[in-house]
Design an enzyme around this catalytic site. Structure first.
Site, PDB file in Angstrom:
ATOM      1  N   ASP A  95       9.670   2.992  -9.109  1.00 23.11           N
ATOM      2  CA  ASP A  95       9.415   4.352  -9.609  1.00 23.11           C
ATOM      3  C   ASP A  95      10.512   4.668 -10.619  1.00 23.11           C
ATOM      4  O   ASP A  95      11.659   4.902 -10.238  1.00 23.11           O
ATOM      5  CB  ASP A  95       9.468   5.318  -8.414  1.00 23.11           C
ATOM      6  CG  ASP A  95       9.025   6.731  -8.771  1.00 23.11           C
ATOM      7  OD1 ASP A  95       8.882   7.032  -9.975  1.00 23.11           O
ATOM      8  OD2 ASP A  95       8.834   7.534  -7.840  1.00 23.11           O
ATOM      9  N   ASP A 142       7.059  10.148 -15.555  1.00 24.49           N
ATOM     10  CA  ASP A 142       7.358   9.794 -14.165  1.00 24.49           C
ATOM     11  C   ASP A 142       6.177   8.951 -13.698  1.00 24.49           C
ATOM     12  O   ASP A 142       5.078   9.475 -13.507  1.00 24.49           O
ATOM     13  CB  ASP A 142       7.506  11.087 -13.352  1.00 24.49           C
ATOM     14  CG  ASP A 142       7.818  10.837 -11.886  1.00 24.49           C
ATOM     15  OD1 ASP A 142       7.892   9.666 -11.478  1.00 24.49           O
ATOM     16  OD2 ASP A 142       7.993  11.835 -11.156  1.00 24.49           O
ATOM     17  N   HIS A 149       3.844  16.593  -8.357  1.00 20.24           N
ATOM     18  CA  HIS A 149       4.569  17.800  -8.775  1.00 20.24           C
ATOM     19  C   HIS A 149       4.357  18.083 -10.249  1.00 20.24           C
ATOM     20  O   HIS A 149       4.077  17.160 -11.029  1.00 20.24           O
ATOM     21  CB  HIS A 149       6.068  17.609  -8.506  1.00 20.24           C
ATOM     22  CG  HIS A 149       6.592  16.288  -9.012  1.00 20.24           C
ATOM     23  ND1 HIS A 149       7.184  16.152 -10.235  1.00 20.24           N
ATOM     24  CD2 HIS A 149       6.565  15.030  -8.474  1.00 20.24           C
ATOM     25  CE1 HIS A 149       7.524  14.873 -10.415  1.00 20.24           C
ATOM     26  NE2 HIS A 149       7.151  14.171  -9.364  1.00 20.24           N
ATOM     27  N   HIS A 190      11.085  18.197 -11.121  1.00 23.79           N
ATOM     28  CA  HIS A 190      10.232  18.880 -10.153  1.00 23.79           C
ATOM     29  C   HIS A 190      10.018  20.326 -10.570  1.00 23.79           C
ATOM     30  O   HIS A 190      10.902  21.162 -10.407  1.00 23.79           O
ATOM     31  CB  HIS A 190      10.830  18.784  -8.733  1.00 23.79           C
ATOM     32  CG  HIS A 190      10.832  17.385  -8.201  1.00 23.79           C
ATOM     33  ND1 HIS A 190      11.849  16.870  -7.433  1.00 23.79           N
ATOM     34  CD2 HIS A 190       9.932  16.386  -8.332  1.00 23.79           C
ATOM     35  CE1 HIS A 190      11.563  15.603  -7.131  1.00 23.79           C
ATOM     36  NE2 HIS A 190      10.409  15.288  -7.661  1.00 23.79           N
ATOM     37  N   GLU A 205       1.060  11.576  -7.873  1.00 22.03           N
ATOM     38  CA  GLU A 205       1.525  10.403  -7.133  1.00 22.03           C
ATOM     39  C   GLU A 205       1.023  10.494  -5.707  1.00 22.03           C
ATOM     40  O   GLU A 205       1.000  11.572  -5.109  1.00 22.03           O
ATOM     41  CB  GLU A 205       3.045  10.284  -7.166  1.00 22.03           C
ATOM     42  CG  GLU A 205       3.814  11.448  -6.607  1.00 22.03           C
ATOM     43  CD  GLU A 205       5.327  11.298  -6.856  1.00 22.03           C
ATOM     44  OE1 GLU A 205       5.883  10.250  -6.474  1.00 22.03           O
ATOM     45  OE2 GLU A 205       5.928  12.231  -7.417  1.00 22.03           O
ATOM     46  N   GLU A 219       1.709   6.173  -9.301  1.00 25.38           N
ATOM     47  CA  GLU A 219       1.974   7.482  -9.913  1.00 25.38           C
ATOM     48  C   GLU A 219       1.779   7.428 -11.421  1.00 25.38           C
ATOM     49  O   GLU A 219       2.161   6.458 -12.075  1.00 25.38           O
ATOM     50  CB  GLU A 219       3.421   7.887  -9.608  1.00 25.38           C
ATOM     51  CG  GLU A 219       3.873   9.171 -10.285  1.00 25.38           C
ATOM     52  CD  GLU A 219       5.279   9.601  -9.881  1.00 25.38           C
ATOM     53  OE1 GLU A 219       6.085   8.721  -9.527  1.00 25.38           O
ATOM     54  OE2 GLU A 219       5.549  10.800  -9.937  1.00 25.38           O
TER      55      GLU A 219
HETATM   56 CO   LIG Z   1       7.291  11.839  -9.258  1.00 29.33          CO
END
Ligand SMILES: [Co+2]
Length: 386
Positions: free
Chosen positions: A159, A170, A239, A247, A272, A367
């Site tokens: 990640d 992300d 998120h 976030h 994700e 994700e």
């Molecule tokens: Co994330």
């Protein structure tokens, strides 16, 4: 390819003796992404039209004009996405059992820094490289001295993040070397793609969670002669993402939690999902590696002198972007653990300990980052790999 109707005459092409040079990425990747796009326009991600009630947006003039105004931020994050794709292409081919987790992270981080031409807050790594193993679902990256070696039977979640002017990609995938986990990975990939498909303007977050949960739970995986129904990890979520803020205020559940909050035009989301053969619930465990300066700082002053200088370093180097202990080490910071702990205690810095399901279980993650553009949805980090 398109079909050409009518009699467009073929123009005789002037012979151009200068061969057009095509830039080809090296292995390991060392050529900045900007070299591939001399006009500084980066490719769009996967485009999806909105459904039913929102389909009118695709051709609406007002919405199209609005998008033109936002071009620079889209172009920034598309550049970050292209870096992500090229770095992970190399990583997916070259991460092998026997490597240390530190080597794996450095491969990804060196590639990211070079390809994005890391420079202060203009461009760089978006957050620490996660390489969480097996029952650990998220927020593990090695600290100094960690000798963990990747094993053939491991389930490793890679990640990592890339940002350009604070626009963060992300995106994560799961690496395995034993086909026994194939169904676990298929479940999570399908669940994440379901979340991506359901995402849209005016869609309720709880409804997305319900769709994800249904798909995830429709899979079974057999490991060591035991059959498991794949469970979504119910206390982990996707998120929203804001500039320099990984976030945002909205959480995208991966179970039906009934949240009536809606996705809105202009929102960026990391969709994700995590699947598990364990309880489907994670708790904090082991040594922390991930930290981030909090967005709204507390009013209380920092008294400890060492904490004060460390906070200045954090502010100057990372701002509100998450960092890990290794990133402090490479800046030459030493003996900072007590100061870091005190900054966490005073509420200036937040710590993000590893999140683990029960021992012996396996967890997987996929994700992507998308943006709800005024006319259509763009899955920015989509590649031909996942
Ligand atoms: Co994330």
């Amino acid at each position: 390819m398109c079909l050409c109707l009518g009699g467009a005459k073929k123009k005789k092409k002037k012979k151009n003796n200068k061969k057009k040079k095509r830039v080809v990425q090296t292995e390991p990747p060392t050529i900045p992404i900007s070299a591939f796009f001399p006009n500084k326009i980066y490719p769009e991600g996967e485009l999806c039209e909105y459904k039913d009630d929102n389909l009118w947006r695709t051709t609406n003039e007002e919405k199209r004009a609005l998008e033109k105004q936002n071009f620079d931020q889209y172009n920034d994050i598309r550049r970050a996405a292209e870096v992500h794709r090229q770095v992970r292409k190399y990583a997916r081919r070259n991460i092998k059992p026997g490597m240390t987790m530190t080597e794996i992270c450095e491969m990804i981080e060196n590639g990211t820094r070079t390809l994005v031409e890391a420079k202060g807050f203009e461009s760089g790594i978006g957050f620490p490289t996660g390489c969480s193993l097996n029952h650990c679902a998220a927020h593990y990256t090695p600290n100094a001295g960690d000798k963990t070696v990747l094993q053939h039977g491991d389930v490793c979640k890679i990640d990592f993040g890339v940002h350009v002017n604070g626009r963060i990609i992300d995106s994560a995938f799961t690496l395995t070397f034993d086909p026994v986990y194939d169904n676990l990975l298929a479940a999570v990939k399908d669940a994440t793609n379901t979340g991506i498909r359901e995402a849209g303007i005016d869609v309720r977050l709880g409804d997305i969670g319900a769709a994800i949960q249904e798909v995830m739970e429709s899979y079974e995986v057999e490991i060591g002669g035991k059959t498991y129904q794949v469970k979504p990890i119910r206390n982990l979520t996707g998120h929203s993402i804001e500039q320099y803020k990984i976030h945002g205020t909205k959480a995208v559940p991966i179970v039906n939690n009934g949240d009536p909050t809606k996705m809105e035009e202009g929102d960026y989301f990391a969709i994700e999902t995590f699947g598990s053969t364990g309880r489907g619930y994670v708790h904090h465990d082991k040594e922390t590696s991930h930290y981030a300066r909090v967005y709204d700082l507390p009013k209380i002053p920092i008294r400890l002198p060492r904490a004060k200088t460390l906070f200045e370093t954090i502010n100057r180097e990372f701002g509100t972007l998450p960092f890990c202990r290794r990133y402090l080490d490479r800046l030459g910071e030493e003996k900072y653990l007590l100061a870091l702990k005190s900054l966490c205690d005073t509420g200036h810095v937040a710590d993000y300990p590893p999140l683990v399901d029960i021992k012996g279980s396996y967890t997987a993650q996929y994700e992507h980052t998308l943006v709800l553009r005024p006319t259509r949805k763009e899955v920015l980090s989509r590649g031909d790999d996942y």
